[in-house]
Write a protein that holds these residues in place. Structure first.
Motif, mmCIF file in Angstrom:
data_model
loop_
_atom_site.group_PDB
_atom_site.id
_atom_site.type_symbol
_atom_site.label_atom_id
_atom_site.label_comp_id
_atom_site.label_asym_id
_atom_site.label_seq_id
_atom_site.Cartn_x
_atom_site.Cartn_y
_atom_site.Cartn_z
ATOM 1 N N LEU A 149 -8.869 5.777 -18.317
ATOM 2 C CA LEU A 149 -8.703 6.329 -16.973
ATOM 3 C C LEU A 149 -9.818 7.323 -16.652
ATOM 4 O O LEU A 149 -10.355 7.970 -17.546
ATOM 5 N N PRO A 150 -10.165 7.466 -15.374
ATOM 6 C CA PRO A 150 -9.642 6.689 -14.250
ATOM 7 C C PRO A 150 -10.242 5.288 -14.221
ATOM 8 O O PRO A 150 -11.379 5.085 -14.653
ATOM 9 N N LEU A 151 -9.465 4.342 -13.693
ATOM 10 C CA LEU A 151 -9.945 2.984 -13.451
ATOM 11 C C LEU A 151 -10.152 2.850 -11.947
ATOM 12 O O LEU A 151 -9.212 2.980 -11.170
ATOM 13 N N MET A 152 -11.396 2.602 -11.541
ATOM 14 C CA MET A 152 -11.746 2.651 -10.112
ATOM 15 C C MET A 152 -12.425 1.348 -9.716
ATOM 16 O O MET A 152 -13.548 1.054 -10.150
ATOM 17 N N LEU A 153 -11.736 0.551 -8.904
ATOM 18 C CA LEU A 153 -12.178 -0.789 -8.524
ATOM 19 C C LEU A 153 -12.277 -0.924 -7.015
ATOM 20 O O LEU A 153 -11.571 -0.253 -6.262
ATOM 21 N N ASN A 154 -13.132 -1.837 -6.587
ATOM 22 C CA ASN A 154 -13.252 -2.188 -5.160
ATOM 23 C C ASN A 154 -13.549 -3.672 -5.065
ATOM 24 O O ASN A 154 -14.185 -4.249 -5.951
ATOM 25 N N GLN A 155 -13.082 -4.302 -3.994
ATOM 26 C CA GLN A 155 -13.531 -5.667 -3.730
ATOM 27 C C GLN A 155 -13.819 -5.846 -2.249
ATOM 28 O O GLN A 155 -13.148 -5.284 -1.387
ATOM 29 N N TRP A 156 -14.869 -6.624 -1.982
ATOM 30 C CA TRP A 156 -15.202 -7.086 -0.628
ATOM 31 C C TRP A 156 -14.638 -8.494 -0.501
ATOM 32 O O TRP A 156 -14.958 -9.371 -1.307
ATOM 33 N N SER A 157 -13.817 -8.724 0.495
ATOM 34 C CA SER A 157 -13.143 -10.022 0.586
ATOM 35 C C SER A 157 -12.654 -10.264 2.000
ATOM 36 O O SER A 157 -12.894 -9.461 2.907
ATOM 37 N N ASN A 158 -11.949 -11.377 2.168
ATOM 38 C CA ASN A 158 -11.232 -11.635 3.415
ATOM 39 C C ASN A 158 -9.743 -11.503 3.141
ATOM 40 O O ASN A 158 -9.284 -11.633 2.007
ATOM 41 N N VAL A 159 -8.989 -11.209 4.174
ATOM 42 C CA VAL A 159 -7.533 -11.156 4.069
ATOM 43 C C VAL A 159 -6.941 -11.892 5.264
ATOM 44 O O VAL A 159 -7.607 -12.106 6.283
ATOM 45 N N VAL A 160 -5.678 -12.283 5.140
ATOM 46 C CA VAL A 160 -4.982 -13.009 6.200
ATOM 47 C C VAL A 160 -3.680 -12.287 6.521
ATOM 48 O O VAL A 160 -2.869 -12.032 5.628
ATOM 49 N N ARG A 161 -3.517 -11.945 7.789
ATOM 50 C CA ARG A 161 -2.264 -11.384 8.286
ATOM 51 C C ARG A 161 -1.962 -12.079 9.607
ATOM 52 O O ARG A 161 -2.751 -12.003 10.541
ATOM 53 N N TRP A 162 -0.834 -12.741 9.652
ATOM 54 C CA TRP A 162 -0.535 -13.650 10.756
ATOM 55 C C TRP A 162 -0.151 -12.856 12.000
ATOM 56 O O TRP A 162 1.013 -12.629 12.288
ATOM 57 N N GLU A 163 -1.162 -12.432 12.752
ATOM 58 C CA GLU A 163 -0.960 -11.604 13.934
ATOM 59 C C GLU A 163 -0.451 -12.435 15.110
ATOM 60 O O GLU A 163 -0.888 -13.566 15.323
ATOM 61 N N MET A 164 0.444 -11.837 15.891
ATOM 62 C CA MET A 164 0.971 -12.520 17.079
ATOM 63 C C MET A 164 0.016 -12.392 18.261
ATOM 64 O O MET A 164 -0.209 -13.334 19.004
ATOM 65 N N ARG A 165 -0.554 -11.195 18.440
ATOM 66 C CA ARG A 165 -1.502 -10.965 19.531
ATOM 67 C C ARG A 165 -2.849 -10.610 18.906
ATOM 68 O O ARG A 165 -2.942 -9.628 18.185
ATOM 69 N N THR A 166 -3.842 -11.413 19.186
ATOM 70 C CA THR A 166 -5.133 -11.231 18.524
ATOM 71 C C THR A 166 -6.215 -10.861 19.532
ATOM 72 O O THR A 166 -6.130 -11.187 20.721
ATOM 73 N N ARG A 167 -7.228 -10.176 19.031
ATOM 74 C CA ARG A 167 -8.409 -9.827 19.821
ATOM 75 C C ARG A 167 -9.576 -9.733 18.853
ATOM 76 O O ARG A 167 -9.475 -9.086 17.799
ATOM 77 N N MET A 168 -10.675 -10.376 19.188
ATOM 78 C CA MET A 168 -11.789 -10.496 18.248
ATOM 79 C C MET A 168 -12.231 -9.133 17.707
ATOM 80 O O MET A 168 -12.378 -8.177 18.453
#
Length: 518
Positions: A149-168
């Motif tokens: 410790l400490p264990l310190m991580l990061n990632q660059w990625s995409n995520v998906v959240r199924w939004e009802m109202r979207t805007r770019m």
């Protein structure tokens, strides 16, 4: 002298003051940032838009690594059981989860495809909405002793959240982000990391994106699912709405207990780790549009501009064009040899076919900080015609505020010029924000009247707050929801409370920001 303002013909057909939502979409299209993909809620990020994100990513990544955090990558598919271990977490994301249930398709007999009933997964897989649970599993394997410790991580990625109202950029079903996850021996160390990440976001927003923000703690009802504390940076858009531009969470030992993240301390006793998570996303690009855009399109702060200077040779399809291109190439090389804002100047010599005036307006709409036009007469005089995107118009005559400078002088002064543009955009945004935060409202009825009587862009209010919890807080949230308002955060630099809570009438303990938000 007449006080009549000159009639300026702007590059966009809609102004932010007239229809902010329509203007926002117009800027994204005109600046060639992104387009609809054909998949609901998902966008195609085009080269200029992705170039801005790459710059943000690069600058943020440098800050992340400077803190001793290491980049890694985890799978996009997460077993459903991982979420079920942490009840508060799964409840917070359940309505937004995209789930994979089959691993094969078969023909349906009518020329289409359907999931093969024989290929149903034994356990559904959730498409990554965030990674606390799967990274927690890894931490439980990787942490055994206090030495880990400490264990310190990061990632660059995409995520998906199924939004009802979207805007770019602002709210899409799939978006790009970074997510930091850290494990610590003590609460104090984890809280220190939570605040370090928040300060990193503040610095990146203000110094790189020229986006003035207010940092502070979120109220209980706005915490990340499963967190003990959530902190945010909040930015004001030109329409007075708030944009949450980054969050940092102290997760306590909640996720550590669910995932079994334990370590043996110096005395040989098993202890639970204290964990954090923090993230920001491509919504920052939307924040840049809504903060810095104007009647002519986007204005990109030099720190995050893929090209800080664009050179447009006024080619005539004549033999002397070769000499003009040589002159422009020497200008490009001279500018690129200089350092501005801590990096080599990024210069594009745009030799694509087309009229220089049309190309100029393309780059105006995209928001390149400095646009240079060079014609044969400029070359003969050893000069360059230059416009600053942050100060496009001469407001006395309604014409472009073109400046003519000797080529060598522009090369020598480019670092100072780009720094001025960066500061100018930040100062304009900060002045707009500070002018639109209202204080002194002492009753809930006054807040209601303020938002009902001050047009479509009323800004934020700072009010006194008793920090209610439980049922009392739920009642407040319902009151706010009725007016389409939310609590943004408790500003870290706010004045001490000195009155009563506008919601409960109890003695106030702090001040909060209330606003409409994206």
């Amino acid at each position: 002298m007449s006080d009549k303002k000159p009639n300026i013909r702007h590059a966009l057909d809609v102004k932010p003051a007239d229809d902010f939502a329509k203007w926002y979409q117009a800027v994204i299209a005109a600046a060639d940032l992104a387009e609809e993909s054909g998949v609901r809620g998902c966008m195609v990020i085009k080269p200029w838009g992705y170039g801005i994100w790459e710059r943000i990513q690069r600058l943020m990544d440098d800050r992340i690594k400077a803190a001793g955090v290491q980049n890694t990558y985890f799978p996009i598919f997460i077993p459903l059981a991982n979420f079920e271990r942490e009840a508060a977490h799964v409840e917070g994301f359940a309505k937004e989860m995209a789930v994979v249930t089959h691993h094969r398709l078969i023909a349906d007999g009518d020329g289409g495809l359907i999931p093969d009933p024989q290929a149903k997964l034994e356990e559904p897989l959730v498409v990554r909405p965030t990674s606390e649970t799967i990274i927690g599993d890894a931490m439980a394997r990787w942490v055994q002793s206090w030495r880990d410790l400490p264990l310190m991580l990061n990632q660059w990625s995409n995520v998906v959240r199924w939004e009802m109202r979207t805007r770019m950029f602002l709210r899409t079903s799939e978006f790009l982000w970074q997510e930091g996850h850290t494990a610590h021996a003590t609460r104090e160390e984890a809280l220190s990391e939570t605040h370090r990440a928040l300060e990193m976001y503040r610095a990146c927003a203000e110094e790189d994106l020229a986006l003035p923000v207010i940092a502070g703690e979120k109220p209980e009802n706005e915490r990340f699912p499963g967190a003990d504390e959530t902190w945010s940076i909040e930015a004001m858009m030109q329409d007075g709405k708030a944009l949450q531009a980054g969050t940092s969470h102290y997760l306590g030992t909640n996720f550590a207990e669910a995932a079994g993240i334990r370590y043996q301390d110096r005395e040989g006793t098993q202890q639970l780790c204290h964990t954090t998570s923090w993230g920001t996303s491509t919504r920052l690009v939307g924040g840049v549009v809504m903060t810095h855009g104007d009647d002519d399109g986007l204005r990109v702060p030099p720190r995050i501009a893929p090209h800080q200077v664009v050179i447009l040779p006024m080619l005539r399809e004549k033999p002397e064009d070769e000499a003009l291109l040589t002159y422009c190439e020497e200008l490009r090389a001279g500018l690129a040899s200089k350092t501005a804002l801590g990096e080599p100047v990024r210069v594009l010599l745009d030799k694509t076919p087309g009229k220089a005036s049309a190309k100029r307006w393309d780059w105006v709409r995209k928001g390149a900080p400095v646009i240079c036009e060079v014609g044969p007469r400029d070359m003969e005089g050893g000069k360059v015609a230059m416009i600053r995107r942050d100060a496009l118009w001469n407001l006395d005559n309604g014409k472009l505020a073109t400046q003519f400078a000797p080529r060598d002088e522009l090369i020598a002064d480019i670092a100072t010029l780009l720094a001025k543009i960066q500061s100018s955009l930040f100062d304009q945004a900060r002045e707009n924000r500070d002018a639109n935060i209202t204080r002194g409202l002492a009753k809930w009825d006054e807040v209601i009247a303020f938002y009902r009587d001050n047009g479509p862009y009323p800004g934020w209010v700072e009010v006194q707050w008793a920090k209610p919890t439980g049922a009392a807080l739920e009642k407040v949230v319902e009151q706010l929801k009725g007016e389409k308002l939310t609590i943004r955060n408790v500003p870290s630099n706010a004045q001490p409370a000195d009155g009563v809570c506008i919601f409960t009438g109890e003695p106030a303990v702090e001040r909060i920001l209330v606003a409409r938000a994206y």
